[in-house]
Design an enzyme around this catalytic site. Structure first.
Site, PDB file in Angstrom:
ATOM      1  N   ARG A 186       0.803  -1.219   0.000  1.00 54.84           N
ATOM      2  CA  ARG A 186       0.000   0.000   0.000  1.00 54.84           C
ATOM      3  C   ARG A 186       0.839   1.274   0.000  1.00 54.84           C
ATOM      4  NH1 ARG A 186      -5.396  -1.033   3.737  1.00 54.84           N
ATOM      5  NH2 ARG A 186      -6.035  -2.985   2.742  1.00 54.84           N
ATOM      6  N   ASP A 226     -15.094  10.233   8.271  1.00 52.07           N
ATOM      7  CA  ASP A 226     -14.101   9.178   8.104  1.00 52.07           C
ATOM      8  C   ASP A 226     -12.728   9.821   8.048  1.00 52.07           C
ATOM      9  OD1 ASP A 226     -14.425   6.041   7.322  1.00 52.07           O
ATOM     10  OD2 ASP A 226     -12.531   6.846   6.569  1.00 52.07           O
TER      11      ASP A 226
END
Length: 287
Positions: free
Chosen positions: A48, A159
């Site tokens: 990632r 978020d």
């Protein structure tokens, strides 16, 4: 260098990414976002973050980590890249069924009396949770639902990951992903065209999206009637979970409801403020 630690990264030079780099990233992510990365996640971290390492021309993870320590924006990008945003519509259906059967009616009564109602999806990810909840809140009748939406009903969806928020704001999904939502709740509020579905404006106009780190300051001034925070705390250690649930309890009005994930539990000081009223469903007691 722990040789065993590098065996799970075939083809990756120890000079580019090694155990010390993984440990430094683990510590940074835990400090900044409360997320615990187990030792077995070394490959996930590499896969990632490697694109960000290349994009910043850092050459090695060690140099990229140095950049993270001084560059707030890049640090945020790295943490977002390491968050997990897996969710789906009408996930843990018993929560929405409980909300419809036990919570929705009293909230509508309060709205009709001119009182405010506040709902928060904390860790809303790509939006499937908040849209499922609002379809349930507005109900199966378009006219009645619009009257509910026109009242003093404010919905917050927050978020940490801005890429997840972008998806939630766009409110467009493959049509078949909405199949878990009961048709009577889905059909009035969703526009389907081909293999894509768009959440209707009646719902999207109701939501205020905010980028928010749950470990940081909360700018909200009013308390909430309902908070959904599901399958977020599974990535935290126990002390972080307990502090967060206590803050949620303090942010709820008496009689307000907290919905958490199926593998999460209320413990610590919050246990004295939250009474279980269903499977991973809690009601705020006291004042």
């Amino acid at each position: 260098m722990n040789v065993a630690a590098t065996q799970c990264l075939p083809g990756v030079s120890a000079g580019v990414y090694g155990e010390a780099d993984f440990e430094a990233i683990r510590a940074l992510v835990h400090r900044e976002a409360g997320i615990v990365l187990p030792p077995g996640k070394a490959m996930l971290v590499y896969s990632r973050l490697a694109p960000l390492v290349r994009k910043t021309a850092s050459d090695t993870f060690a140099r990229y980590i140095d950049k993270l320590r001084s560059d707030n924006a890049e640090r945020h990008r790295a943490i977002c890249a390491l968050t997990t945003n897996h969710t789906f519509f009408y996930r843990e259906a018993h929560h929405f069924e409980h909300f419809e059967q036990h919570v929705r009616g009293p909230l509508i009564d309060r709205l009709e009396m001119g009182e405010p109602v506040r709902i928060w999806s904390a860790g809303c990810s790509s939006g499937e949770e908040i849209w499922s909840l609002l379809m349930t809140m507005l109900g199966p009748d378009l006219s009645t639902g619009r009257k509910i939406a026109a009242r003093d009903l404010v919905v917050l969806a927050s978020d940490l990951a801005n890429h997840a928020l972008d998806t939630a704001k766009a409110a467009r999904y493959p049509a078949d992903t909405l199949d878990p939502v009961p048709a009577r709740l889905r059909d009035p509020w969703v526009n389907v065209s081909g293999d894509m579905a768009a959440i209707g404006r009646d719902l999207t106009n109701m939501v205020r999206f905010r980028e928010l780190n749950l470990l940081g300051e909360w700018p909200m001034k009013r308390k909430f009637d309902v908070i959904f925070c599901r399958n977020v705390m599974i990535y935290f250690d126990q002390p972080t979970k307990e502090r967060l649930v206590e803050r949620f309890a303090q942010q709820l009005l008496p009689g307000g409801h907290l919905y958490i994930g199926h593998s999460e539990r209320v413990s610590g000081r919050a246990s004295h403020m939250l009474e279980p009223v269903g499977n991973t469903i809690y009601c705020r007691v006291g004042s």
